[in-house]
Design a protein around this motif. Structure first.
Motif, PDB file in Angstrom:
ATOM      1  N   ARG A 139       0.774  -1.286   0.083  1.00 33.25           N
ATOM      2  CA  ARG A 139       0.034   0.011   0.173  1.00 33.25           C
ATOM      3  C   ARG A 139       0.903   1.209   0.068  1.00 33.25           C
ATOM      4  O   ARG A 139       0.483   2.160  -0.746  1.00 33.25           O
ATOM      5  CB  ARG A 139      -0.922   0.025   1.326  1.00 33.25           C
ATOM      6  N   HIS A 140       1.801   1.350   0.981  1.00 35.63           N
ATOM      7  CA  HIS A 140       2.491   2.468   1.010  1.00 35.63           C
ATOM      8  C   HIS A 140       3.480   2.966  -0.311  1.00 35.63           C
ATOM      9  O   HIS A 140       3.726   4.143  -0.405  1.00 35.63           O
ATOM     10  CB  HIS A 140       3.330   2.428   2.376  1.00 35.63           C
ATOM     11  N   GLN A 141       3.717   2.050  -0.918  1.00 38.67           N
ATOM     12  CA  GLN A 141       4.544   2.168  -2.144  1.00 38.67           C
ATOM     13  C   GLN A 141       3.549   2.322  -3.441  1.00 38.67           C
ATOM     14  O   GLN A 141       3.787   3.425  -3.953  1.00 38.67           O
ATOM     15  CB  GLN A 141       5.625   0.966  -2.616  1.00 38.67           C
ATOM     16  N   VAL A 142       2.674   1.710  -3.363  1.00 32.61           N
ATOM     17  CA  VAL A 142       1.488   1.894  -4.651  1.00 32.61           C
ATOM     18  C   VAL A 142       0.988   3.431  -4.318  1.00 32.61           C
ATOM     19  O   VAL A 142       0.820   3.895  -5.456  1.00 32.61           O
ATOM     20  CB  VAL A 142       0.469   0.756  -4.516  1.00 32.61           C
ATOM     21  N   PHE A 143       0.842   3.840  -3.225  1.00 29.14           N
ATOM     22  CA  PHE A 143       0.119   5.216  -3.056  1.00 29.14           C
ATOM     23  C   PHE A 143       1.075   6.070  -2.497  1.00 29.14           C
ATOM     24  O   PHE A 143       0.988   7.044  -1.837  1.00 29.14           O
ATOM     25  CB  PHE A 143      -1.017   5.007  -2.061  1.00 29.14           C
ATOM     26  N   ASP A 144       2.562   6.009  -2.692  1.00 27.49           N
ATOM     27  CA  ASP A 144       3.375   6.842  -2.241  1.00 27.49           C
ATOM     28  C   ASP A 144       3.127   8.397  -2.580  1.00 27.49           C
ATOM     29  O   ASP A 144       2.722   8.671  -3.721  1.00 27.49           O
ATOM     30  CB  ASP A 144       4.707   6.329  -2.978  1.00 27.49           C
ATOM     31  N   GLY A 145       3.130   9.155  -1.412  1.00 24.99           N
ATOM     32  CA  GLY A 145       2.753  10.535  -1.890  1.00 24.99           C
ATOM     33  C   GLY A 145       1.389  11.097  -1.831  1.00 24.99           C
ATOM     34  O   GLY A 145       1.085  12.279  -1.716  1.00 24.99           O
ATOM     35  N   TRP A 146       0.366  10.140  -1.420  1.00 21.19           N
ATOM     36  CA  TRP A 146      -0.815  10.344  -1.621  1.00 21.19           C
ATOM     37  C   TRP A 146      -1.172  10.604  -0.001  1.00 21.19           C
ATOM     38  O   TRP A 146      -0.771  10.166   0.836  1.00 21.19           O
ATOM     39  CB  TRP A 146      -1.751   9.078  -1.792  1.00 21.19           C
ATOM     40  N   ASP A 147      -1.891  12.066   0.065  1.00 24.95           N
ATOM     41  CA  ASP A 147      -2.298  12.442   1.284  1.00 24.95           C
ATOM     42  C   ASP A 147      -3.856  12.249   1.412  1.00 24.95           C
ATOM     43  O   ASP A 147      -4.432  11.447   0.547  1.00 24.95           O
ATOM     44  CB  ASP A 147      -2.006  13.660   1.743  1.00 24.95           C
ATOM     45  N   GLN A 148      -4.571  12.531   2.543  1.00 23.25           N
ATOM     46  CA  GLN A 148      -5.981  12.317   2.702  1.00 23.25           C
ATOM     47  C   GLN A 148      -6.962  12.941   1.663  1.00 23.25           C
ATOM     48  O   GLN A 148      -7.957  12.628   1.064  1.00 23.25           O
ATOM     49  CB  GLN A 148      -6.381  12.542   4.044  1.00 23.25           C
ATOM     50  N   ALA A 149      -6.200  14.090   1.339  1.00 26.51           N
ATOM     51  CA  ALA A 149      -7.091  15.134   0.117  1.00 26.51           C
ATOM     52  C   ALA A 149      -7.062  14.354  -1.026  1.00 26.51           C
ATOM     53  O   ALA A 149      -8.191  14.348  -1.801  1.00 26.51           O
ATOM     54  CB  ALA A 149      -6.459  16.288   0.172  1.00 26.51           C
ATOM     55  N   LEU A 150      -5.953  13.795  -1.636  1.00 27.75           N
ATOM     56  CA  LEU A 150      -5.759  13.290  -2.631  1.00 27.75           C
ATOM     57  C   LEU A 150      -6.732  11.799  -2.573  1.00 27.75           C
ATOM     58  O   LEU A 150      -7.197  11.518  -3.785  1.00 27.75           O
ATOM     59  CB  LEU A 150      -4.285  12.565  -3.198  1.00 27.75           C
ATOM     60  N   ALA A 151      -6.517  11.060  -1.443  1.00 27.26           N
ATOM     61  CA  ALA A 151      -7.528   9.955  -1.459  1.00 27.26           C
ATOM     62  C   ALA A 151      -8.976  10.413  -1.495  1.00 27.26           C
ATOM     63  O   ALA A 151      -9.670   9.659  -2.129  1.00 27.26           O
ATOM     64  CB  ALA A 151      -7.297   9.374  -0.035  1.00 27.26           C
ATOM     65  N   ASN A 152      -9.137  11.444  -0.804  1.00 25.51           N
ATOM     66  CA  ASN A 152     -10.676  11.681  -0.762  1.00 25.51           C
ATOM     67  C   ASN A 152     -11.147  12.201  -2.238  1.00 25.51           C
ATOM     68  O   ASN A 152     -12.378  12.118  -2.520  1.00 25.51           O
ATOM     69  CB  ASN A 152     -11.001  13.023  -0.007  1.00 25.51           C
TER      70      ASN A 152
END
Length: 217
Positions: A139-152
């Motif tokens: 998960r943390h490599q696949v979504f590297d750099g993603w914060d909660q705003a990007l997730a939302n």
């Protein structure tokens, strides 16, 4: 014709390493030569290309036949050079290198028609965020750099939730052993996550297809 992969090297995105290692353990992929790039490099295409070229070069030191396990359409999108594609890169790697014919890792486990059927059954035909076990494990490599705003911004519009195409029984074990981590992942995405247990038959057939083409070259 033999179905053996003994004289073939596999170079793949690390996101798909759980499935490929399982095929190796089961004896289907009877090659010693498995090489992986870091999971999640679809977000950094320059690094993806660099690692892919390096791993293919390593593979070619062992054998003159290489199958690349990367999607074509979605794994490599170069905004700076829009005409450059995964296929261009594969062709530049020389003779004896072929890529399996799939658009991304989800497509390697379940084809478009099968995914539509799964979405109908599990999500009432709603828009689904598709994943494979590697998207959970790394998960943390696949979504590297993603914060909660990007997730939302990305996940909640998938009203059918997230579906993990699980051909290796990973999710049952994960939810049993790491229930808090599983729930936290769902909270971060803002959508529920469920598993669709399956098999690796499609991945096997895609690999065999390229093996047979390499054998005839």
């Amino acid at each position: 014709m033999s179905d053996s992969f003994k004289d073939i090297a596999i170079v793949a995105c690390g996101t798909l390493s759980p499935e490929l290692k399982r095929l190796q353990e089961e004896g289907f992929l009877d090659t010693e030569y498995l090489y992986f790039t870091k999971p999640g490099l679809h977000q950094n295409v320059q690094e993806l290309e660099k690692q892919l070229r390096n791993q293919v070069a390593k593979a070619k030191e062992k054998t003159d036949k290489v199958i690349v396990v990367y999607g074509g359409k979605f794994c490599y999108v170069n905004a700076d050079e829009p005409t450059k594609t995964m296929q261009n890169i594969i062709e530049s790697l020389g003779d004896g290198v072929r890529r399996i014919q799939a658009t991304h890792c989800m497509d390697m486990i379940a084809g478009e028609e099968e995914r539509a059927q799964i979405a109908d059954e599990l999500a009432g035909g709603e828009l689904v965020w598709w994943m494979t076990p590697g998207w959970v494990k790394f998960r943390h490599q696949v979504f590297d750099g993603w914060d909660q705003a990007l997730a939302n911004e990305n996940f909640p519009r998938h009203s059918g939730g997230a579906i993990v195409l699980d051909g290796i029984g990973f999710m049952d074990e994960y939810m049993t052993e790491k229930p808090e981590e599983f729930l936290e992942y769902c909270d971060w995405m803002g959508i529920p996550m469920q598993s669709n247990p399956g098999n690796l038959d499609r991945l096997k057939s895609l690999l065999l297809e390229q093996k047979q083409l390499l054998d005839h070259e």
